[in-house]
Motif scaffolding. Structure first.
Motif, mmCIF file in Angstrom:
data_model
loop_
_atom_site.group_PDB
_atom_site.id
_atom_site.type_symbol
_atom_site.label_atom_id
_atom_site.label_comp_id
_atom_site.label_asym_id
_atom_site.label_seq_id
_atom_site.Cartn_x
_atom_site.Cartn_y
_atom_site.Cartn_z
ATOM 1 N N ARG A 1 -17.938 9.726 0.281
ATOM 2 C CA ARG A 1 -17.716 10.928 -0.533
ATOM 3 C C ARG A 1 -18.538 12.103 -0.015
ATOM 4 N NH1 ARG A 1 -17.574 7.088 -4.718
ATOM 5 N NH2 ARG A 1 -19.758 7.434 -5.245
ATOM 6 N N LEU B 1 -1.877 7.803 5.413
ATOM 7 C CA LEU B 1 -2.090 9.231 5.582
ATOM 8 C C LEU B 1 -1.884 9.612 7.044
ATOM 9 C CD1 LEU B 1 -5.277 9.662 3.358
ATOM 10 C CD2 LEU B 1 -2.885 10.057 2.727
ATOM 11 N N ASP C 1 -5.653 3.953 7.763
ATOM 12 C CA ASP C 1 -4.536 4.739 8.265
ATOM 13 C C ASP C 1 -4.497 4.760 9.791
ATOM 14 O OD1 ASP C 1 -3.966 5.975 5.519
ATOM 15 O OD2 ASP C 1 -6.060 6.551 5.876
ATOM 16 N N ARG D 1 0.829 -1.202 0.000
ATOM 17 C CA ARG D 1 0.000 0.000 0.000
ATOM 18 C C ARG D 1 0.871 1.263 0.000
ATOM 19 N NH1 ARG D 1 -5.447 0.908 -0.997
ATOM 20 N NH2 ARG D 1 -6.602 -0.997 -0.492
ATOM 21 N N ARG E 1 -11.738 3.473 0.731
ATOM 22 C CA ARG E 1 -10.369 3.911 0.431
ATOM 23 C C ARG E 1 -10.222 4.349 -1.026
ATOM 24 N NH1 ARG E 1 -7.010 5.988 3.350
ATOM 25 N NH2 ARG E 1 -8.069 7.514 2.062
ATOM 26 N N GLU E 2 -10.896 3.654 -1.921
ATOM 27 C CA GLU E 2 -10.809 3.999 -3.340
ATOM 28 C C GLU E 2 -11.559 5.279 -3.659
ATOM 29 O OE1 GLU E 2 -8.907 2.377 -5.587
ATOM 30 O OE2 GLU E 2 -8.220 1.270 -3.824
ATOM 31 N N SER E 3 -12.385 5.734 -2.717
ATOM 32 C CA SER E 3 -13.307 6.834 -2.998
ATOM 33 C C SER E 3 -12.886 8.178 -2.429
ATOM 34 C CB SER E 3 -14.695 6.469 -2.447
ATOM 35 O OG SER E 3 -15.628 7.479 -2.660
ATOM 36 N N VAL E 4 -12.100 8.181 -1.351
ATOM 37 C CA VAL E 4 -11.775 9.432 -0.663
ATOM 38 C C VAL E 4 -10.278 9.500 -0.345
ATOM 39 C CG1 VAL E 4 -14.079 9.640 0.342
ATOM 40 C CG2 VAL E 4 -12.266 8.503 1.640
ATOM 41 N N GLN E 5 -9.827 10.710 -0.049
ATOM 42 C CA GLN E 5 -8.410 10.941 0.220
ATOM 43 C C GLN E 5 -8.160 11.436 1.642
ATOM 44 O OE1 GLN E 5 -6.072 9.974 -1.963
ATOM 45 N NE2 GLN E 5 -7.819 9.228 -3.145
ATOM 46 N N VAL E 6 -9.105 11.215 2.543
ATOM 47 C CA VAL E 6 -8.907 11.572 3.954
ATOM 48 C C VAL E 6 -8.492 10.317 4.725
ATOM 49 C CG1 VAL E 6 -10.580 13.456 3.829
ATOM 50 C CG2 VAL E 6 -11.337 11.173 4.555
#
Length: 259
Positions: A75, A36, A133, A32, A105-110
Motif C-alpha cells: 500500500r 490487469l 498479472d 480470478r 493482491r487484496e491490498s492494491v489495485q496495480v
C-alpha cells in the motif's frame, strides 16, 4: 546457483501440488477477475515508472527486511507512485510465499509480478490464482523453447510475460520470441556482482514498442537518473526500498526519473 534456485522452486511447487491438485489450481486461476494490463501501467511516459519489490532476502545479501505485513508495504508503494509491484514468492533463499502475493493482491489495485523461478505451467497457474498479472521468465534459466511455450501459456491467461536478460545474446533471444516487456538485469547470476552500465550498453538493441526495464544496482535517486538517461522506461527496485523509508525513496526515484 541459478540451477539450484530453479530446483528449489520446483521442489516447493511439487510439495504444494500434494495438497492442492493441479485441477483445483487451474479452477482458482480461471475464477480470478481478468488480469490487469501491465503494458498500460508500465508504458513509456514523461516520468520513469517504478516496479517496486516486496523482498525480504536474497542469496547475495541475505536477510534485508522482516516485512511482517507485505500488504501494508504494498500500500505504501502504490500510494507513493509505484506503477506495479513485484512480490518475491521463492521460499528458500528469498523468504517469500504465494501467501504474500495473495495478501498484496487484496491490498492494491496495480499490476502484480510474481517474482520466482518459473519453469512450468503449474507455477503460472499458481501465480494467476494468487492474483498475479505478470510472470517472470529468465532467459539464463530456461531453454528458448520453454520460454516460448510459457509465454504463450501466460498470454492465454491474460497475463503479461516479463522476460529477463543479462547479455546481448539473451536479449536477442527475448526479442526473437517477440517479448514486449524486457528487463536487463545488471546482476551477474554467477558472481552476483552488478554492472550499472550494462543496461546502457544493450538498450539500443531494443526497438521502440518494447518496454525497457532496468533491473538491479538501484541504490539511490542518482542510479534511477542514470538508468533514465540511458533510456529505461521502468526501474525494478527492491533492496533500496525495503532497507530505507520506502515512501521517501519512491518519491525521490520518481522525481529523478522525470524528463
Amino acid at each position: 546457483m541459478l540451477s539450484d534456485l530453479y530446483a528449489g522452486s520446483l521442489a516447493d511447487a511439487a510439495r504444494r501440488l500434494e495438497s492442492t491438485p493441479l485441477k483445483l489450481v487451474e479452477a482458482q486461476a480461471l475464477a480470478r477477475p481478468p488480469a490487469l494490463d501491465a503494458m498500460i501501467a508500465l508504458a513509456p511516459s514523461s516520468q520513469i515508472k517504478v516496479l517496486a519489490e516486496v523482498k525480504r532476502a536474497s542469496p547475495s545479501k541475505g536477510q534485508m527486511a522482516a516485512i511482517q505485513d507485505p500488504a501494508a508495504l504494498a500500500r505504501i508503494y502504490a500510494d507513493n507512485g509505484a506503477s506495479a509491484i513485484s512480490v518475491l514468492t521463492e521460499e528458500q533463499k528469498f523468504k517469500g510465499s504465494l501467501q504474500d502475493l495473495e495478501a498484496v493482491r487484496e491490498s492494491v489495485q496495480v499490476p502484480l509480478l510474481r517474482k520466482d523461478f518459473i519453469a512450468t505451467e503449474h507455477q503460472i497457474l499458481e501465480a494467476r490464482a494468487a492474483g498475479a498479472d505478470i510472470i517472470l521468465l529468465i532467459v539464463a534459466g530456461l531453454p528458448e523453447a520453454d520460454i516460448a511455450r510459457l509465454m504463450k501459456f501466460s498470454s492465454e491467461l491474460g497475463m503479461t510475460p516479463f522476460i529477463e536478460t543479462h547479455s546481448e545474446e539473451e536479449l536477442k533471444i527475448a526479442l526473437g520470441l517477440g517479448a514486449a516487456l524486457i528487463g536487463v538485469n545488471a546482476r551477474d547470476l554467477s558472481t552476483f556482482e552488478t554492472n550499472r552500465d550494462l543496461f546502457g550498453e544493450l538498450v539500443d538493441l531494443i526497438p521502440s514498442g518494447v518496454i525497457k526495464v532496468a533491473e538491479s544496482a538501484v541504490r539511490n535517486a542518482d542510479d534511477v537518473a542514470h538508468y533514465r538517461r540511458a533510456g529505461a522506461d521502468v526501474v525494478l527496485v527492491g533492496e533500496a526500498l525495503v532497507t530505507n523509508d520506502p515512501a521517501a525513496m519512491l518519491r525521490s526515484f520518481l522525481q529523478a526519473g522525470k524528463y
